[in-house]
Design a protein around this motif. Sequence first.
Motif, PDB file in Angstrom:
ATOM      1  N   ILE A 179      46.396  39.933  40.396  1.00 28.98           N
ATOM      2  CA  ILE A 179      45.420  39.344  41.298  1.00 28.98           C
ATOM      3  C   ILE A 179      44.990  37.977  40.795  1.00 28.98           C
ATOM      4  N   ASP A 220      47.521  35.524  41.798  1.00 23.56           N
ATOM      5  CA  ASP A 220      47.465  35.204  43.222  1.00 23.56           C
ATOM      6  C   ASP A 220      46.374  34.155  43.468  1.00 23.56           C
ATOM      7  N   ASN A 229      46.481  30.110  44.669  1.00 25.33           N
ATOM      8  CA  ASN A 229      45.699  29.482  45.745  1.00 25.33           C
ATOM      9  C   ASN A 229      45.057  28.186  45.256  1.00 25.33           C
ATOM     10  N   LYS A 279      47.470  25.363  44.704  1.00 25.51           N
ATOM     11  CA  LYS A 279      47.959  24.802  45.968  1.00 25.51           C
ATOM     12  C   LYS A 279      46.941  23.844  46.583  1.00 25.51           C
ATOM     13  N   LEU A 329      38.472  42.452  52.139  1.00 20.85           N
ATOM     14  CA  LEU A 329      39.936  42.439  52.094  1.00 20.85           C
ATOM     15  C   LEU A 329      40.651  43.514  52.898  1.00 20.85           C
ATOM     16  N   HIS A 353      44.869  44.043  54.717  1.00 19.30           N
ATOM     17  CA  HIS A 353      45.890  44.767  53.971  1.00 19.30           C
ATOM     18  C   HIS A 353      46.446  45.897  54.813  1.00 19.30           C
ATOM     19  N   TYR A 400      46.262  38.480  60.276  1.00 18.36           N
ATOM     20  CA  TYR A 400      47.483  39.236  59.979  1.00 18.36           C
ATOM     21  C   TYR A 400      47.294  40.011  58.667  1.00 18.36           C
TER      22      TYR A 400
HETATM   23  C1  LIG Z   1      56.980  48.575  39.517  1.00 21.95           C
HETATM   24  C2  LIG Z   1      55.992  49.163  40.395  1.00 21.95           C
HETATM   25  C3  LIG Z   1      55.334  48.137  41.254  1.00 21.95           C
HETATM   26  C4  LIG Z   1      55.707  48.289  42.646  1.00 21.95           C
HETATM   27  C5  LIG Z   1      55.251  47.186  43.514  1.00 21.95           C
HETATM   28  C6  LIG Z   1      53.807  46.865  43.357  1.00 21.95           C
HETATM   29  C7  LIG Z   1      53.371  45.804  44.275  1.00 21.95           C
HETATM   30  C8  LIG Z   1      51.893  45.561  44.176  1.00 21.95           C
HETATM   31  C9  LIG Z   1      51.367  44.687  45.285  1.00 21.95           C
HETATM   32  C10 LIG Z   1      49.855  44.732  45.356  1.00 21.95           C
HETATM   33  C11 LIG Z   1      49.191  43.576  46.013  1.00 21.95           C
HETATM   34  C12 LIG Z   1      48.418  42.743  45.035  1.00 21.95           C
HETATM   35  C13 LIG Z   1      47.412  41.873  45.655  1.00 21.95           C
HETATM   36  C14 LIG Z   1      48.003  40.622  46.280  1.00 21.95           C
HETATM   37  C15 LIG Z   1      48.050  40.550  47.624  1.00 21.95           C
HETATM   38  C16 LIG Z   1      48.547  39.332  48.326  1.00 21.95           C
HETATM   39  O1  LIG Z   1      49.715  39.659  49.027  1.00 21.95           O
HETATM   40  C17 LIG Z   1      47.481  38.889  49.325  1.00 21.95           C
HETATM   41  C18 LIG Z   1      48.032  37.773  50.216  1.00 21.95           C
HETATM   42  O2  LIG Z   1      48.371  36.676  49.424  1.00 21.95           O
HETATM   43  C19 LIG Z   1      48.526  35.442  50.117  1.00 21.95           C
HETATM   44  O3  LIG Z   1      49.648  35.527  50.964  1.00 21.95           O
HETATM   45  C20 LIG Z   1      49.872  34.305  51.673  1.00 21.95           C
HETATM   46  C21 LIG Z   1      51.059  34.500  52.607  1.00 21.95           C
HETATM   47  O4  LIG Z   1      50.763  35.514  53.524  1.00 21.95           O
HETATM   48  C22 LIG Z   1      50.123  33.158  50.724  1.00 21.95           C
HETATM   49  O5  LIG Z   1      51.298  33.403  49.983  1.00 21.95           O
HETATM   50  C23 LIG Z   1      48.956  33.022  49.778  1.00 21.95           C
HETATM   51  O6  LIG Z   1      49.257  32.110  48.761  1.00 21.95           O
HETATM   52  S1  LIG Z   1      49.279  30.541  49.012  1.00 21.95           S
HETATM   53  O7  LIG Z   1      48.347  29.960  48.004  1.00 21.95           O
HETATM   54  O8  LIG Z   1      50.627  30.129  48.724  1.00 21.95           O
HETATM   55  O9  LIG Z   1      48.860  30.237  50.351  1.00 21.95           O
HETATM   56  C24 LIG Z   1      48.671  34.339  49.093  1.00 21.95           C
HETATM   57  O10 LIG Z   1      47.487  34.236  48.339  1.00 21.95           O
HETATM   58  N1  LIG Z   1      46.343  38.400  48.594  1.00 21.95           N
HETATM   59  C25 LIG Z   1      45.190  39.072  48.546  1.00 21.95           C
HETATM   60  O11 LIG Z   1      45.015  40.107  49.156  1.00 21.95           O
HETATM   61  C26 LIG Z   1      44.072  38.472  47.714  1.00 21.95           C
HETATM   62  C27 LIG Z   1      43.579  39.463  46.696  1.00 21.95           C
HETATM   63  C28 LIG Z   1      42.305  38.944  46.086  1.00 21.95           C
HETATM   64  C29 LIG Z   1      41.593  39.738  45.081  1.00 21.95           C
HETATM   65  C30 LIG Z   1      41.509  41.184  45.272  1.00 21.95           C
HETATM   66  C31 LIG Z   1      40.617  41.856  44.303  1.00 21.95           C
HETATM   67  C32 LIG Z   1      40.913  43.327  44.272  1.00 21.95           C
HETATM   68  C33 LIG Z   1      40.424  43.976  43.049  1.00 21.95           C
HETATM   69  C34 LIG Z   1      40.804  45.420  43.028  1.00 21.95           C
HETATM   70  C35 LIG Z   1      40.132  46.160  41.974  1.00 21.95           C
HETATM   71  C36 LIG Z   1      40.512  47.620  42.004  1.00 21.95           C
END
Ligand SMILES: CCCCCCCCCCCCC/C=C/[C@@H](O)[C@H](CO[C@@H]1O[C@H](CO)[C@H](O)[C@H](OS(=O)(=O)O)[C@H]1O)NC(=O)CCCCCCCCCCC
Lengths: 209, 209
Positions: free
Chosen positions: A45, A48, A52, A55, A136, A140, A207
Amino acid sequence: MSLLLDNQFAELPADKSVDTKTFLDNVSTLPPFFDCLGSKVFSIIKSDINGNITKIRAVYDQDPAKYVTLQDIVEAERETHKGQWPKVGATLALMWLKRGLRFIQVLLQSLADGDRDENNPNLIQVNITKAYEHALKKYHGWIVQKIFSAALIAAPYRSNFLKALSKGQEVKDEDCLANVRLFLVNYTPTVDAIYEMYSNLNAELDYTV
Amino acid sequence: MSLLLDNQFAELPADKSVDTKTFLDNVSTLPPFFDCLGSKVFSIIKSDINGNITKIRAVYDQDPAKYVTLQDIVEAERETHKGQWPKVGATLALMWLKRGLRFIQVLLQSLADGDRDENNPNLIQVNITKAYEHALKKYHGWIVQKIFSAALIAAPYRSNFLKALSKGQEVKDEDCLANVRLFLVNYTPTVDAIYEMYSNLNAELDYTV
Ligand SMILES: CCCCCCCCCCCCC/C=C/[C@@H](O)[C@H](CO[C@@H]1O[C@H](CO)[C@H](O)[C@H](OS(=O)(=O)O)[C@H]1O)NC(=O)CCCCCCCCCCC
Ligand SMILES: CCCCCCCCCCCCC/C=C/[C@@H](O)[C@H](CO[C@@H]1O[C@H](CO)[C@H](O)[C@H](OS(=O)(=O)O)[C@H]1O)NC(=O)CCCCCCCCCCC
């Protein structure tokens, strides 16, 4: 002494415009906040959010005189990227960044307000969940929501989290929460102002990822 | 025509040394593999692997003549970073990258071998789980393991995955699997050689994230 008070956000001017340079400097101090959550799981996180910020800064650095406020950037991109806007450039980065900032805000506010699970007073799952639902969840899909639930288990104890916010110093919980309240004084209006700007410019998207 | 065959790995020389430049060029074509999994959830993994590749390439670019093989890099870092090595630099990046490469290899091999859940022949959860257990599980704490389980639900259908590997073309499953087998001919020995090198140089770590 306190992670948050060392990095107070600047006070907003009357017109609620957000100065880009000041904002970038202030917000760059926040990613370590996610280290306070304790588990390496949250470094994803942090990346991520760092992405941002990088950028937005890259756009600002191209022409600091042109991009004095955040709104200057978003409006300029609306012109330049007509078809793709707002899912593009710093506009997209700030759209997501503000959600992370809102997450942090609601979490801190909830702690400051004393929201608690009375049966587990030293757990902050209830506060994190409140912040997640507010900032959030809507953006999601159900798989990421499930991943959130799994990650929630890694949340730290309340006492450890407050201690980490105080940079490891043994301050009383109440003193730490007083600092949190002080931090929120400028932070909350800044986040609100960005949300308002997105709403006014019709730049918000809903979205899911 | 096929994502994999367009990007055949080079044949290893008799001494099993891996040429750095060729390896980096070959491996850079793999991250799109994770797009074939369909869900945006996997873009996180793609970034992690891209980060590994970028880190190794940055070291290589500093002195291509010095770092002809991957082993040249790892040995040079052992000298330079005595105390921290091997949890440092390109050595660390390649340590994790090879696990991602092994994951891909076991997954493809398992599909090529026809491993299937007979009750759900169009699901690949069984193949992905096999790859995960073989390549990664040991290095993941229980929370990341839980996140893996949640992410597993986002896995694509077997038919869609094979179609994506064929760049969206309608080829018969058997033709796609023939391509997979061809791809593995040079790929598997390359991954094996890197594992062997880490074992020989005592460069492997087993901490969990
Ligand atoms: C090996 C096994 C692993 C298997 C696979 C595992 C995969 C795990 C994936 C989990 C998701 C992690 C969180 C990240 C989510 C991100 O996808 C989202 C959207 O992220 C945005 O997407 C845009 C395009 O749509 C641009 O690229 C943005 O990028 S750009 O700068 O290029 O424009 C980017 O930030 N950000 C988010 O949802 C933001 C999250 C913010 C903070 C959240 C706090 C939560 C705290 C929780 C405490 C309990
Ligand atoms: C808002 C809600 C969200 C809440 C929070 C969500 C958080 C989600 C976190 C999930 C973990 C995602 C997977 C990434 C795991 C990574 O942590 C590990 C270690 O990553 C390594 O770490 C090192 C330091 O220890 C260096 O930084 C390496 O970087 S360095 O280059 O700097 O040296 C880096 O690659 N890589 C891995 O485990 C590798 C994974 C490889 C591919 C796996 C394929 C699995 C496919 C699964 C299909 C079903």
